[in-house]
Design a protein around this motif. Structure first.
Motif, PDB file in Angstrom:
ATOM      1  N   ASP A 281       0.833  -1.202   0.000  1.00 48.84           N
ATOM      2  CA  ASP A 281       0.000   0.000   0.000  1.00 48.84           C
ATOM      3  C   ASP A 281       0.871   1.258   0.000  1.00 48.84           C
ATOM      4  N   GLY A 282       2.021   1.185   0.676  1.00 48.84           N
ATOM      5  CA  GLY A 282       2.935   2.334   0.666  1.00 48.84           C
ATOM      6  C   GLY A 282       3.529   2.521  -0.722  1.00 48.84           C
TER       7      GLY A 282
ATOM      8  N   GLU B  72      -0.588  -5.652  -2.031  1.00 47.05           N
ATOM      9  CA  GLU B  72      -0.789  -6.303  -0.721  1.00 47.05           C
ATOM     10  C   GLU B  72      -1.043  -5.186   0.283  1.00 47.05           C
TER      11      GLU B  72
ATOM     12  N   ASN C  68      -1.606  -4.181   3.489  1.00 40.60           N
ATOM     13  CA  ASN C  68      -1.596  -4.601   4.895  1.00 40.60           C
ATOM     14  C   ASN C  68      -1.843  -3.401   5.815  1.00 40.60           C
TER      15      ASN C  68
ATOM     16  N   TYR D 245      -0.419  -0.648   6.432  1.00 44.53           N
ATOM     17  CA  TYR D 245       0.664   0.179   6.974  1.00 44.53           C
ATOM     18  C   TYR D 245       1.880   0.157   6.044  1.00 44.53           C
ATOM     19  N   ALA D 246       2.524   1.301   5.948  1.00 40.06           N
ATOM     20  CA  ALA D 246       3.818   1.392   5.277  1.00 40.06           C
ATOM     21  C   ALA D 246       4.802   1.781   6.372  1.00 40.06           C
TER      22      ALA D 246
HETATM   23 MG   LIG Z   1       2.010  -2.012   3.667  1.00 43.92          MG
END
Ligand SMILES: [Mg+2]
Ligand SMILES: Cc1ncc(C[n+]2csc(CCOP(=O)(O)OP(=O)(O)O)c2C)c(N)n1
Length: 343
Positions: A156-157, A183, A185, A187-188
């Motif tokens: 996502d980051g 993917e 999740n 958080y980056a």
């Molecule tokens: Mg992430």
């Protein structure tokens, strides 16, 4: 949300053997990663090491859609991808510990492993760098006229990096057979999605380029597989790229040092208790009478043995000799013909 009883879920579309395979493959990744965490703590693994615990259903569900010749490329959080595409646990663990028996002869480490045989193209430490490379792999297949697909995984980051959108543009323009797997999740490192973007979906950004996509429950291996099949069929039919935004969650820290101040313990525990992908398949197997507790115990033991053997192999394998410091760096070290061999 509390896990729903598996008995209410239909498993009519999936065979016992498939369910057992998903259980086994996800468990191998989980146990392997736990062992890697232990070896890191003992000082046997150094440098960067990003564990995939929690995200196992993503790669296992998508690998279930792959055929021989398909390619995969991902970020630094790569151990699960390697195991899921059939790379040997011993070679992966030996690489993590910097030993000669590793996939990069002990000189690449956690983030830099490759397997031409399994069409695994890394392992990349620069966030999003694998995205244009993945499109390049797909370009090669399109050029050669086969129906192979490239799975290009990123986080996502990474989805906020500019090169992703340059790649989307070209991939759609040239109808490249690439499945972009985000993917998500959430958080980056320590930055949550809500702190880094106003977009409510990441797959939706493909619309600007004409790329179809969808969001998938990444804690449900069967949902991932179903969406993966659709994406892969789209690519193989010559319709160009497809985006899958797979909603997942990492249980451990970003890497081995993580202050964990950006989320609560309760948030992590809730995901483990209510959405764990391995427990989900375990429930399906037991409540559908596809397997007994004893069958699953036997699988647990089998996996434990594979992981322990990989750690033993890694410990016994020597460190690369000093005279290997400058080998495997430049193209002239490749065997005859490799440079012109098709990807
Ligand atoms: Mg992430
Ligand atoms: C170009 C670049 N910028 C910054 C970093 C430092 N960095 C490493 S991982 C990471 C976060 C990426 O998060 P995400 O894409 O969501 O993947 P995840 O770690 O969650 O799998 C950052 C900023 C880097 N490696 N490369």
């Amino acid at each position: 949300m509390v896990r729903k009883p598996a008995a209410k879920e239909s498993t009519s579309n999936v065979s016992r053997d498939e369910l057992l395979k998903y259980y086994r493959d996800m468990l191998l990744i989980r146990r392997f990663e736990e062992k890697a965490g232990q070896l890191y703590g003992m000082g046997l693994i150094g440098g960067f090491c990003h564990l995939y615990i929690g995200q196992e259903a993503v790669v296992v569900g998508l690998e279930a859609c792959a055929k021989d010749g398909d390619k995969r490329i991902t970020s630094y959080r790569d151990h699960g991808h390697m195991l899921a595409c059939g790379m040997d646990a011993k070679g992966v663990m030996a690489e993590l510990t910097g030993r000669e028996g590793g996939y990069s002869k002990g000189k690449g480490g956690s983030m830099h492993m490759f397997s031409r045989e399994k069409h695994f193209y890394g392992g990349h430490g620069i966030v999003a760098a694998q995205v244009p490379l993945g499109a390049g792999l797909a370009f090669a297949d399109k050029y050669l006229g086969n129906d192979n697909v490239t799975f290009t995984y990123f986080g996502d980051g990474a989805a906020n990096q500019g090169q992703v959108y340059e790649t989307y543009n070209m991939a759609e323009l040239w109808s490249l057979p690439v499945v972009f797997v985000i993917e998500n999740n959430q958080y980056a490192m320590g930055t949550s999605m809500s702190r880094s973007t106003k977009s409510t979906t990441l797959y939706g950004r493909g619309e600007a380029f004409g790329i179809a996509g969808e969001r998938v429950d990444g804690m449900d291996v069967l949902a991932v597989k179903a969406a993966g099949e659709k994406a892969v069929a789209h690519c193989r039919a010559g319709k160009g790229p497809y985006i899958l935004e797979v909603m997942t969650y990492r249980y451990r820290g970003h890497s081995m040092s993580d202050p964990a101040k950006y989320r609560t313990r309760e948030e992590v525990q809730k995901m483990r208790d209510e959405r764990d992908a391995i427990e989900h398949v375990r429930d399906l197997l037991l409540t559908g009478s596809h397997a007994s507790e004893d069958d699953l115990k036997a699988i647990d033991k089998e996996i434990k043995d594979i992981v322990n053997e990989s750690a033993e192999f890694a410990k016994e394998s020597p460190e690369p000799a000093l005279d290997q410091l400058w080998t495997d760096i430049y193209a002239e070290d490749l065997p005859q013909g490799s440079a012109t061999e098709n990807a």
